[in-house]
Design an enzyme around this catalytic site. Structure first.
Site, PDB file in Angstrom:
ATOM      1  N   CYS A 199      -2.938  -3.612  -3.469  1.00  0.00           N
ATOM      2  CA  CYS A 199      -2.204  -2.411  -3.900  1.00  0.00           C
ATOM      3  C   CYS A 199      -0.750  -2.542  -3.451  1.00  0.00           C
ATOM      4  CB  CYS A 199      -2.799  -1.144  -3.290  1.00  0.00           C
ATOM      5  SG  CYS A 199      -4.565  -0.931  -3.506  1.00  0.00           S
ATOM      6  N   HIS A 203       3.086  -1.528  -4.700  1.00  0.00           N
ATOM      7  CA  HIS A 203       3.364  -0.145  -4.289  1.00  0.00           C
ATOM      8  C   HIS A 203       3.833   0.004  -2.848  1.00  0.00           C
ATOM      9  CE1 HIS A 203       1.915   1.625  -8.028  1.00  0.00           C
ATOM     10  NE2 HIS A 203       0.846   0.846  -7.959  1.00  0.00           N
ATOM     11  N   ARG A 247      -8.026   6.196 -12.462  1.00  0.00           N
ATOM     12  CA  ARG A 247      -6.713   5.617 -12.153  1.00  0.00           C
ATOM     13  C   ARG A 247      -6.880   4.410 -11.208  1.00  0.00           C
ATOM     14  NH1 ARG A 247      -2.412   4.047 -14.019  1.00  0.00           N
ATOM     15  NH2 ARG A 247      -3.613   2.271 -13.341  1.00  0.00           N
ATOM     16  N   CYS A 251      -6.392   0.311 -11.777  1.00  0.00           N
ATOM     17  CA  CYS A 251      -5.533  -0.480 -10.867  1.00  0.00           C
ATOM     18  C   CYS A 251      -6.278  -1.737 -10.435  1.00  0.00           C
ATOM     19  CB  CYS A 251      -5.162   0.326  -9.626  1.00  0.00           C
ATOM     20  SG  CYS A 251      -3.861   1.536  -9.904  1.00  0.00           S
TER      21      CYS A 251
END
Lengths: 290, 217
Positions: A199, A203, A247, A251
């Protein structure tokens, strides 16, 4: 205005059918669209794309199609259904049985009855089992956009909407809640898959983007209505309503990971991590997205 | 597709000593590390081509899985291992066609559970997702540095000239296994992970270095 009319038509269909017809097809189309988006767009000038999105958002200001899912979710909350023919009005989302307002901005949190930290969607499924007699395991196994999952998304949209404008304030008093945050942080930074993505790869820095898509920095509070404070959201690109579970699922798909279980501790821990990081951020969910 | 774990279960074993040392206030960081791995293993399942072996980390993936970078010694070890994996083109051909390279750079496809094959032919390079390359493509990401004028800025006037050899080999190594230079690089290891084959990488080499490529205009 034209768009609002179109959504109203689509929405009428949504509201009248408890299980959306053809949603499986829509899902397949959405996947095809998602892939197509990764394809060449050599001639599309940036300004036009950005302008287009801004224009579209403006056009929908007075009519986010998420409103239709919200209305459907409210109906489902109050309507008697399932094997026990009961409504969800006594569901405890963390603030006591039946308390809806403010519940969303305090999830995920610890629940005594299930002895688990749960997010909004997994908690809703728990209530659908305990109050209405549905089989939670079956719902968790159901594909997004099909069967009862459609109703879970609508319910989540309604519950989130009831906290619109409130600020995130996840409880961290219970040791399991603190642990969920710590696990979530580790999941967030966990590198794997054939492309070595985590992630954090996308991000963990401000001002980055993939192609023209801005990426929220999720290792801290990314601001009001950004990241965790925007989902569930209506996605213009595929005409679907997505909860946080979907969501995150998508991802992980793009991270080239294997498939995360619906309501698995990985997804809930990530919710704890993002939710606690977003402390004080105002919720705009259900939002409208690209 | 399967990245082999280089050091077996080093990641999983860390927690044992830590549990004994943990005090009453809560789990120790090492114990949480161990628990996070267990939570991850329990959460994922196979879906089409995306199998659960993908969450089995190798040394470099494990070393770069926290907010803090690995120690210098560990980073050195990761980079040395990465370098040792690099295979030079068996054909001796470092360069293909930059037009093909542009096509590969544009494509973000491949290796997800909605893709049907792990064959290199099914994969793109996803280059524009993170990098600027040609001036004409304005839809580019910013996770990686701009590669516009990559060859030109490095003084490559003739890709076959002996003077270009250094940058040619560097670029090949970067594409094949970018962890050779930066242990925690965000860039996929296109050769090592079997994402692209030699020919596809040679096309990308041409895109980056050929003076006629739009990248160098």
């Amino acid at each position: 205005m034209k768009a609002a009319l179109l959504w109203a038509t689509v929405g009428a269909a949504l509201l009248t059918s408890p299980v959306l017809p053809g949603v499986g097809q829509a899902q397949a189309q959405a996947q095809a669209q998602a892939q197509a988006q990764a394809q060449p767009r050599a001639q599309a000038p940036a300004k036009t794309t950005a302008d287009g999105i801004a224009e579209y958002r403006k056009m929908l200001e007075d009519g986010n199609p998420a409103d239709l899912f919200e209305a459907k979710g409210e109906g489902l909350w109050k309507q008697k259904c399932g094997p026990r023919n009961a409504s969800l009005e006594n569901c405890n989302l963390g603030k006591g049985p039946g308390v809806v307002k403010g519940a969303f901005v305090e999830l995920p949190r610890w629940f005594e009855d299930t002895q688990r930290v749960q997010d909004l969607e997994s908690r809703l499924v728990t209530c659908m089992e305990t109050l209405q007699g549905f089989n939670a395991t079956e719902i968790a196994k159901t594909e997004f956009g099909r069967g009862e999952q459609v109703n879970v998304t609508a319910l989540a949209t309604y519950i989130a909407a009831e906290s619109r404008g409130l600020r995130f304030n996840l409880p961290q008093a219970h040791p399991a809640e603190r642990k969920s945050y710590e696990i979530g942080k580790r999941v967030f930074f966990f590198r794997g898959g054939p492309m070595d993505f985590s992630c954090a790869a996308c991000h963990s820095e401000a001002g980055k983007r993939i192609r023209l898509q801005d990426l929220p920095e999720l290792t801290k509070n990314p601001g009001d209505g950004v990241g965790f404070a925007a989902w569930p959201a209506y996605r213009v690109s595929n005409g679907q309503m997505w909860g946080m579970q979907l969501r995150l699922n998508d991802c992980f798909r793009q991270q080239r990971f294997p498939f995360p279980g619906f309501g698995s501790d990985v997804t809930i821990a990530l919710g704890s991590y993002m939710g606690v990081n977003a402390k004080g951020a105002q919720s705009i969910a259900p939002a409208i997205k690209r | 597709m399967n990245i082999k774990p280089a050091f077996g279960n080093t990641v999983v074993g860390v927690g044992v000593a830590a549990i004994l040392a943990a005090c009453a206030t809560g789990p120790s960081p090492a114990e949480l590390d161990r628990e996070a791995i267990a939570v991850i293993r329990a959460a994922f399942r196979d879906q089409n081509i995306a199998k659960i072996d993908r969450i089995q980390q190798d040394l470099g993936q494990a070393a770069c899985s926290s907010g803090t970078p690995p120690s210098e010694a560990l980073a050195e070890q990761v980079m040395a291992q990465a370098k040792a994996t690099v295979k030079w083109p068996t054909s001796g051909q470092y360069f293909g066609d930059w037009r093909e390279g542009e096509r590969i750079a544009q494509s973000g496809r491949g290796m997800t559970w909605t893709d049907s094959s792990t064959a290199t032919s099914a994969n793109g390079g996803s280059c524009y997702n993170c990098h600027q390359l040609s001036k004409a493509e304005v839809s580019f990401g910013t996770i990686g540095p701009s590669l516009y004028n990559y060859g030109k800025n490095r003084g490559v006037a003739d890709i076959l000239a002996p003077t270009a050899q250094g940058i040619v080999e560097y670029t090949w190594m970067k594409l094949y296994n970018g962890k050779s230079y930066n242990a925690c690089s965000n860039m996929p290891r296109f050769g090592h992970a079997g994402l692209l084959d030699e020919k596809q990488m040679a096309h990308l080499m041409a895109l980056l270095l050929d003076p006629k490529s739009p990248v160098n205009q």
